[in-house]
Motif scaffolding. Structure first.
Motif, mmCIF file in Angstrom:
data_model
loop_
_atom_site.group_PDB
_atom_site.id
_atom_site.type_symbol
_atom_site.label_atom_id
_atom_site.label_comp_id
_atom_site.label_asym_id
_atom_site.label_seq_id
_atom_site.Cartn_x
_atom_site.Cartn_y
_atom_site.Cartn_z
ATOM 1 N N ASP A 248 -6.238 -0.224 -7.872
ATOM 2 C CA ASP A 248 -5.846 -1.491 -6.868
ATOM 3 C C ASP A 248 -5.849 -0.702 -5.257
ATOM 4 O OD1 ASP A 248 -4.890 -2.854 -8.767
ATOM 5 O OD2 ASP A 248 -2.740 -2.379 -8.721
ATOM 6 N N PHE A 249 -6.233 -1.543 -4.565
ATOM 7 C CA PHE A 249 -6.422 -1.129 -2.968
ATOM 8 C C PHE A 249 -5.087 -1.754 -2.240
ATOM 9 C CE2 PHE A 249 -10.427 -0.217 -3.928
ATOM 10 C CZ PHE A 249 -10.911 1.094 -3.005
ATOM 11 N N VAL A 250 -4.066 -1.127 -2.149
ATOM 12 C CA VAL A 250 -2.945 -1.355 -1.567
ATOM 13 C C VAL A 250 -3.010 -1.427 -0.088
ATOM 14 C CG1 VAL A 250 -0.125 -1.613 -1.777
ATOM 15 C CG2 VAL A 250 -1.694 -1.090 -3.908
ATOM 16 N N LEU A 251 -3.030 -2.504 0.567
ATOM 17 C CA LEU A 251 -3.134 -2.502 2.076
ATOM 18 C C LEU A 251 -1.948 -2.861 2.871
ATOM 19 C CD1 LEU A 251 -6.854 -3.957 2.126
ATOM 20 C CD2 LEU A 251 -6.109 -1.559 1.730
ATOM 21 N N LEU A 252 -1.554 -2.338 4.042
ATOM 22 C CA LEU A 252 -0.684 -2.878 4.639
ATOM 23 C C LEU A 252 -1.147 -4.202 5.112
ATOM 24 C CD1 LEU A 252 0.696 0.085 7.163
ATOM 25 C CD2 LEU A 252 1.093 -0.760 4.561
ATOM 26 N N ARG A 253 -2.275 -4.358 5.886
ATOM 27 C CA ARG A 253 -2.913 -5.791 5.913
ATOM 28 C C ARG A 253 -4.187 -5.670 5.234
ATOM 29 N NH1 ARG A 253 0.160 -9.007 9.247
ATOM 30 N NH2 ARG A 253 -1.789 -10.343 9.516
ATOM 31 N N LYS A 254 -4.437 -7.022 4.714
ATOM 32 C CA LYS A 254 -5.812 -7.238 4.210
ATOM 33 C C LYS A 254 -6.906 -7.496 5.439
ATOM 34 C CE LYS A 254 -8.295 -10.014 1.073
ATOM 35 N NZ LYS A 254 -8.315 -11.065 -0.286
ATOM 36 N N GLU A 255 -7.350 -6.314 6.019
ATOM 37 C CA GLU A 255 -8.461 -6.759 6.974
ATOM 38 C C GLU A 255 -9.202 -5.355 7.033
ATOM 39 O OE1 GLU A 255 -5.618 -7.270 10.164
ATOM 40 O OE2 GLU A 255 -5.327 -5.053 10.540
ATOM 41 N N GLY A 256 -10.492 -5.751 8.073
ATOM 42 C CA GLY A 256 -11.227 -4.380 8.232
ATOM 43 C C GLY A 256 -12.522 -4.870 7.774
ATOM 44 N N GLU A 257 -13.606 -3.927 8.317
ATOM 45 C CA GLU A 257 -14.889 -4.366 8.011
ATOM 46 C C GLU A 257 -15.572 -3.891 6.804
ATOM 47 O OE1 GLU A 257 -14.728 -2.418 12.334
ATOM 48 O OE2 GLU A 257 -13.624 -2.480 10.220
ATOM 49 N N LEU A 258 -14.652 -3.186 5.886
ATOM 50 C CA LEU A 258 -15.129 -2.876 4.529
ATOM 51 C C LEU A 258 -14.655 -3.728 3.558
ATOM 52 C CD1 LEU A 258 -15.139 0.967 5.136
ATOM 53 C CD2 LEU A 258 -17.139 -0.319 5.432
ATOM 54 N N LEU A 259 -14.168 -4.860 3.635
ATOM 55 C CA LEU A 259 -13.283 -5.574 2.714
ATOM 56 C C LEU A 259 -14.307 -5.948 1.820
ATOM 57 C CD1 LEU A 259 -10.606 -7.537 4.653
ATOM 58 C CD2 LEU A 259 -10.281 -6.028 2.416
ATOM 59 N N ASP A 260 -15.579 -6.654 2.346
ATOM 60 C CA ASP A 260 -16.466 -7.172 1.389
ATOM 61 C C ASP A 260 -17.253 -6.055 0.471
ATOM 62 O OD1 ASP A 260 -17.770 -5.924 3.497
ATOM 63 O OD2 ASP A 260 -19.244 -7.663 3.739
ATOM 64 N N LEU A 261 -16.968 -4.672 0.765
ATOM 65 C CA LEU A 261 -17.428 -3.850 -0.101
ATOM 66 C C LEU A 261 -16.415 -3.144 -1.201
ATOM 67 C CD1 LEU A 261 -19.322 -1.557 2.635
ATOM 68 C CD2 LEU A 261 -20.157 -3.493 1.118
ATOM 69 N N VAL A 262 -15.480 -3.470 -1.321
ATOM 70 C CA VAL A 262 -14.341 -3.443 -2.362
ATOM 71 C C VAL A 262 -15.166 -3.600 -3.706
ATOM 72 C CG1 VAL A 262 -12.141 -4.047 -3.442
ATOM 73 C CG2 VAL A 262 -12.404 -3.946 -0.947
ATOM 74 N N PRO A 263 -15.433 -2.451 -4.527
ATOM 75 C CA PRO A 263 -15.882 -2.619 -5.743
ATOM 76 C C PRO A 263 -15.556 -3.742 -6.975
ATOM 77 C CG PRO A 263 -14.803 -0.599 -5.769
ATOM 78 C CD PRO A 263 -14.426 -1.230 -4.474
ATOM 79 N N HIS A 264 -16.514 -4.320 -7.645
ATOM 80 C CA HIS A 264 -16.021 -5.159 -8.530
ATOM 81 C C HIS A 264 -15.197 -4.788 -9.418
ATOM 82 C CE1 HIS A 264 -16.270 -8.907 -10.824
ATOM 83 N NE2 HIS A 264 -16.749 -8.094 -11.872
ATOM 84 N N GLY A 265 -13.985 -5.460 -9.924
ATOM 85 C CA GLY A 265 -13.295 -4.875 -10.955
ATOM 86 C C GLY A 265 -11.930 -4.359 -10.392
ATOM 87 N N SER A 266 -11.820 -3.905 -9.200
ATOM 88 C CA SER A 266 -10.832 -3.637 -8.380
ATOM 89 C C SER A 266 -10.057 -4.685 -7.872
ATOM 90 C CB SER A 266 -11.009 -2.483 -7.364
ATOM 91 O OG SER A 266 -11.768 -3.005 -6.276
ATOM 92 N N ARG A 267 -8.747 -4.374 -7.639
ATOM 93 C CA ARG A 267 -7.974 -5.623 -6.758
ATOM 94 C C ARG A 267 -7.557 -5.310 -5.615
ATOM 95 N NH1 ARG A 267 -3.050 -6.567 -10.743
ATOM 96 N NH2 ARG A 267 -2.468 -4.135 -9.858
ATOM 97 N N ILE A 268 -7.402 -5.986 -4.810
ATOM 98 C CA ILE A 268 -6.592 -5.867 -3.321
ATOM 99 C C ILE A 268 -5.360 -6.501 -3.357
ATOM 100 C CG2 ILE A 268 -6.780 -6.371 -0.735
ATOM 101 C CD1 ILE A 268 -9.916 -6.629 -1.113
ATOM 102 N N VAL A 269 -4.275 -5.728 -3.053
ATOM 103 C CA VAL A 269 -2.799 -6.065 -2.665
ATOM 104 C C VAL A 269 -2.623 -5.955 -1.380
ATOM 105 C CG1 VAL A 269 -0.511 -5.627 -3.304
ATOM 106 C CG2 VAL A 269 -2.247 -5.275 -4.984
ATOM 107 N N ASP A 270 -2.454 -7.233 -0.751
ATOM 108 C CA ASP A 270 -1.799 -7.327 0.719
ATOM 109 C C ASP A 270 -0.486 -7.209 0.911
ATOM 110 O OD1 ASP A 270 -1.925 -7.911 3.405
ATOM 111 O OD2 ASP A 270 -2.678 -9.824 3.043
#
Length: 383
Positions: A47-69
């Motif tokens: 899981d990528f646990v972010l204070l805010r779901k933002e940034g230039e690299l968001l679209d490079l998050v590997p498939h199969g992981s999750r983003i928690v905002d």
């Protein structure tokens, strides 16, 4: 707090929560994306646990992981949302990077009471990075680390220099910090995703990569290049973006280098730039590690770097794999650039050094520290 489809953890699917402010285009953010790809290959959940779901690299998050905002504006507001996430997701490991978020994660993890191992990592010499913040800020820095870092299960530093600095600030002996170099050599991963193309008319060029901020001291690099511009048939390309762009553009114009020095902006993937460069230069005042040096070595590109604290000397092994020059010395930097452009080190030697920082190798080092060696099954680290 928003998140993707939630999967409850099981005994067979261990979960790593990577806690970051966001996914801006910095070295620390990139390295966690690279590590996550390896961990996913090994069958872990990330899981990528972010204070805010933002940034230039968001679209490079590997498939199969999750983003928690967590949907909070700053670290001061993150304690309770992060604690609630940990209680709900029950990750096996919480890996937090970048003080003061590291300290927040420690307290959130302890308060959640779920048994997650809390691991903090730092990527710069904090005493240098925050030197101008005043006595009150320094007191907060030292006291928060002295308490918070003692409560962490493990503490990771990206270089020996960073470990020594953290030890001085926190009062925790340096031997209690695990030094794990950054996974800056990407191997086949470097060929994944979008490759930023090099202009057809770029010609032979010297390359530098980094955010346009004071610590990177690109102004010094431009001054040094101006001293050798009439002696070499190469241009200078500095990849990156930041608040200092107008200042750098003014310096380029003042030195009459508009046709020789170029600022193409932020590039998602720089591998093709490295492959075509004649020389790579790092001009920083200080670095925690210096990923870009390894990225250049991996492509067999000769390297010149300021001997700044603390990563370059460790990466280049005291000058064995690249030239080191004093910080802030434009003349020395210019001479080293000129010498290296006329010298042709064996690319295979440079590539072998870069292999010491391979992503798959470093990913396993992280697993051994995060879970404890006894907790890693042979199958997990042996593939």
């Amino acid at each position: 707090m928003t998140e993707s489809v939630f999967l409850m953890p099981t005994k067979m699917s261990r979960r790593i929560a990577v806690v970051l402010p966001n996914l801006a285009g910095g070295g620390a953010e990139r390295m966690h994306l690279d590590l996550a790809r390896e961990w996913l290959k090994l069958g872990l959940n990330v899981d990528f646990v972010l204070l805010r779901k933002e940034g230039e690299l968001l679209d490079l998050v590997p498939h199969g992981s999750r983003i928690v905002d967590l949907e909070v504006p700053c670290f001061r507001d993150a304690l309770w949302p992060l604690m609630r996430y940990i209680r709900k997701a029950r990750p096996d490991v919480v890996l937090a990077a970048m003080w003061p978020l590291t300290v927040v994660a420690v307290f959130a993890g302890r308060m959640a009471g779920c048994g997650a191992r809390i691991v903090v990592s730092d990527h710069e010499q904090l005493s240098i990075s925050y030197a101008g913040k005043g006595a009150g800020h320094r007191l907060f820095l030292r006291s928060s680390m002295a308490v918070g870092y003692r409560l962490a299960h493990e503490r990771i530093a990206v270089s020996r220099g960073v470990a020594r600095d953290l030890a001085r600030l926190s009062g925790i002996p340096a031997k209690r910090y695990r030094v794990i170099y950054n996974p800056a050599a990407k191997g086949e991963q470097g060929l994944e995703g979008r490759l930023s193309s090099v202009p057809e008319n770029a010609g032979p060029f010297v390359l530098s990569v980094g955010k346009f901020k004071a610590v990177k001291n690109h102004a010094l690099l431009i001054e040094a290049f101006a001293q050798i511009a009439d002696k070499v048939d190469v241009n200078l390309y500095i990849l990156g973006e930041g608040a200092l762009r107008p200042e750098l553009e003014r310096k380029i114009a003042a030195l009459g280098l508009e046709e020789r020095v170029f600022l193409p902006g932020f590039q998602h993937d720089t591998i093709l730039w490295y492959q075509q460069a004649q020389l790579f230069v790092l001009s920083s005042n200080h670095e925690g590690f210096g990923n870009v040096l390894v990225e250049a070595l991996e492509q067999g590109v000769p390297v010149v770097s300021t001997d700044c604290p603390s990563g370059p000397r460790e990466i280049l092994e005291n000058g064995r794999y690249g030239r080191l020059v004093p910080v802030g010395d434009a003349g020395a930097l210019a001479q080293a650039m000129l010498d290296e452009l006329n010298h042709h080190p064996d690319p295979e030697v440079l590539k072998r050094r870069a292999a010491d920082f391979r992503v798959d190798r470093i990913a396993r080092e992280y697993l051994r520290v995060m879970f404890g060696e006894s907790r890693i099954t042979p199958g997990l680290t042996g593939r």
